[in-house]
Design an enzyme around this catalytic site. Structure first.
Site, short mmCIF file in Angstrom:
data_model
loop_
_atom_site.label_atom_id
_atom_site.label_comp_id
_atom_site.label_asym_id
_atom_site.label_seq_id
_atom_site.Cartn_x
_atom_site.Cartn_y
_atom_site.Cartn_z
N HIS A 32 30.67 39.21 33.12
CA HIS A 32 31.80 39.09 32.17
C HIS A 32 31.39 38.20 30.98
O HIS A 32 31.67 38.53 29.82
CB HIS A 32 33.00 38.40 32.83
CG HIS A 32 33.66 39.14 33.95
ND1 HIS A 32 33.97 38.55 35.15
CD2 HIS A 32 34.10 40.42 34.03
CE1 HIS A 32 34.58 39.43 35.94
NE2 HIS A 32 34.67 40.58 35.29
N LYS A 56 46.90 41.43 44.30
CA LYS A 56 48.00 40.97 45.14
C LYS A 56 47.70 39.61 45.77
O LYS A 56 48.55 38.76 45.86
CB LYS A 56 48.30 42.00 46.22
CG LYS A 56 48.97 43.23 45.62
CD LYS A 56 49.41 44.22 46.68
CE LYS A 56 49.87 45.51 46.02
NZ LYS A 56 48.83 46.52 45.88
N ARG A 105 29.01 48.86 34.04
CA ARG A 105 27.78 48.41 34.69
C ARG A 105 26.94 49.59 35.16
O ARG A 105 25.73 49.58 35.06
CB ARG A 105 28.12 47.54 35.92
CG ARG A 105 28.71 46.21 35.55
CD ARG A 105 29.34 45.58 36.75
NE ARG A 105 30.43 46.41 37.25
CZ ARG A 105 31.32 46.04 38.16
NH1 ARG A 105 31.23 44.85 38.70
NH2 ARG A 105 32.28 46.84 38.53
N SER A 143 33.22 40.43 40.86
CA SER A 143 33.99 39.29 41.39
C SER A 143 34.16 39.42 42.89
O SER A 143 34.08 38.45 43.63
CB SER A 143 35.36 39.23 40.71
OG SER A 143 35.22 39.06 39.32
#
Ligand code: PNS
Length: 177
Positions: A32, A56, A105, A143
């Site tokens: 990022h 969530k 990516r 992530s």
């Protein structure tokens, strides 16, 4: 040569070209960072926009993610970090952004990104999605994998900014990661 009539791009009254780079960033990783720094060279301003409705059960709260990213980009005056709610295109229009930046990516990213870009174009034809590639060394970084590797005791050094690594360690010593 014939082309479809295109709507005029959105521009703030200053005439500056603004891009929005949206995502969950839970947490931000070096892929990022690479995209944001590339974007900051192409556009007058780039707003990193953290979605409030993406995940969530996030590891980091939206406020923690924003704080971490502001620390990472504290020396980049044309990089801003904010949260957004609702539709991305509504937020981009509200910011007078002409561009949505997304990172690609690998081919596996493409299908979802293509769907999103076309849906966003349908919703707001005056905003263009621009895909950018991170440096090759980040093409496998995500992530989700960073969180998994770290939570199982693996080394994430070099995959995330130092501030994120420190905060991951704090979470682990607090029993949260
Ligand atoms: O980091 P991510 O999870 O790939 O980011 C996805 C994100 C937040 C960019 C996407 O889910 C999004 O734009 N959410 C906002 C709601 C919206 O506009 N949905 C329609 C997109 S086609």
């Amino acid at each position: 040569m014939t082309v479809d009539a295109l709507p005029s791009p959105v521009r703030p009254s200053s005439g500056a070209r603004l891009a929005v780079y949206p995502g969950s960033f839970d947490p931000i990783h070096n892929g990022h960072v690479d995209i944001i720094l590339r974007g900051a060279r192409l556009f007058d301003r780039i707003v990193v926009a953290v979605s409030r409705n993406a995940e969530k059960a996030p590891l980091f709260s939206v406020e923690e993610r924003i704080e971490l990213m502001r620390e990472v980009f504290r020396d980049q005056p044309n990089v801003e970090v904010e949260a957004f709610d609702g539709l991305l295109v509504d937020y981009a229009r509200h910011k007078h952004a002409s561009v949505i930046v997304r990172g690609l990516r690998a081919v596996s990213d493409f299908e979802f990104e293509f769907q999103m870009a076309l849906m966003n174009r349908r919703l707001s034809p005056e905003i263009e999605t621009v895909f950018m590639m991170p440096a090759e060394r980040y093409t496998y970084t995500s992530s989700r994998l960073v969180k998994e590797v770290f939570s199982l005791g693996g080394v994430v050094n070099g995959l995330v900014p130092e501030a994120v690594e420190g905060r991951l360690r704090e979470k682990r010593s607090g029993g949260q990661a």
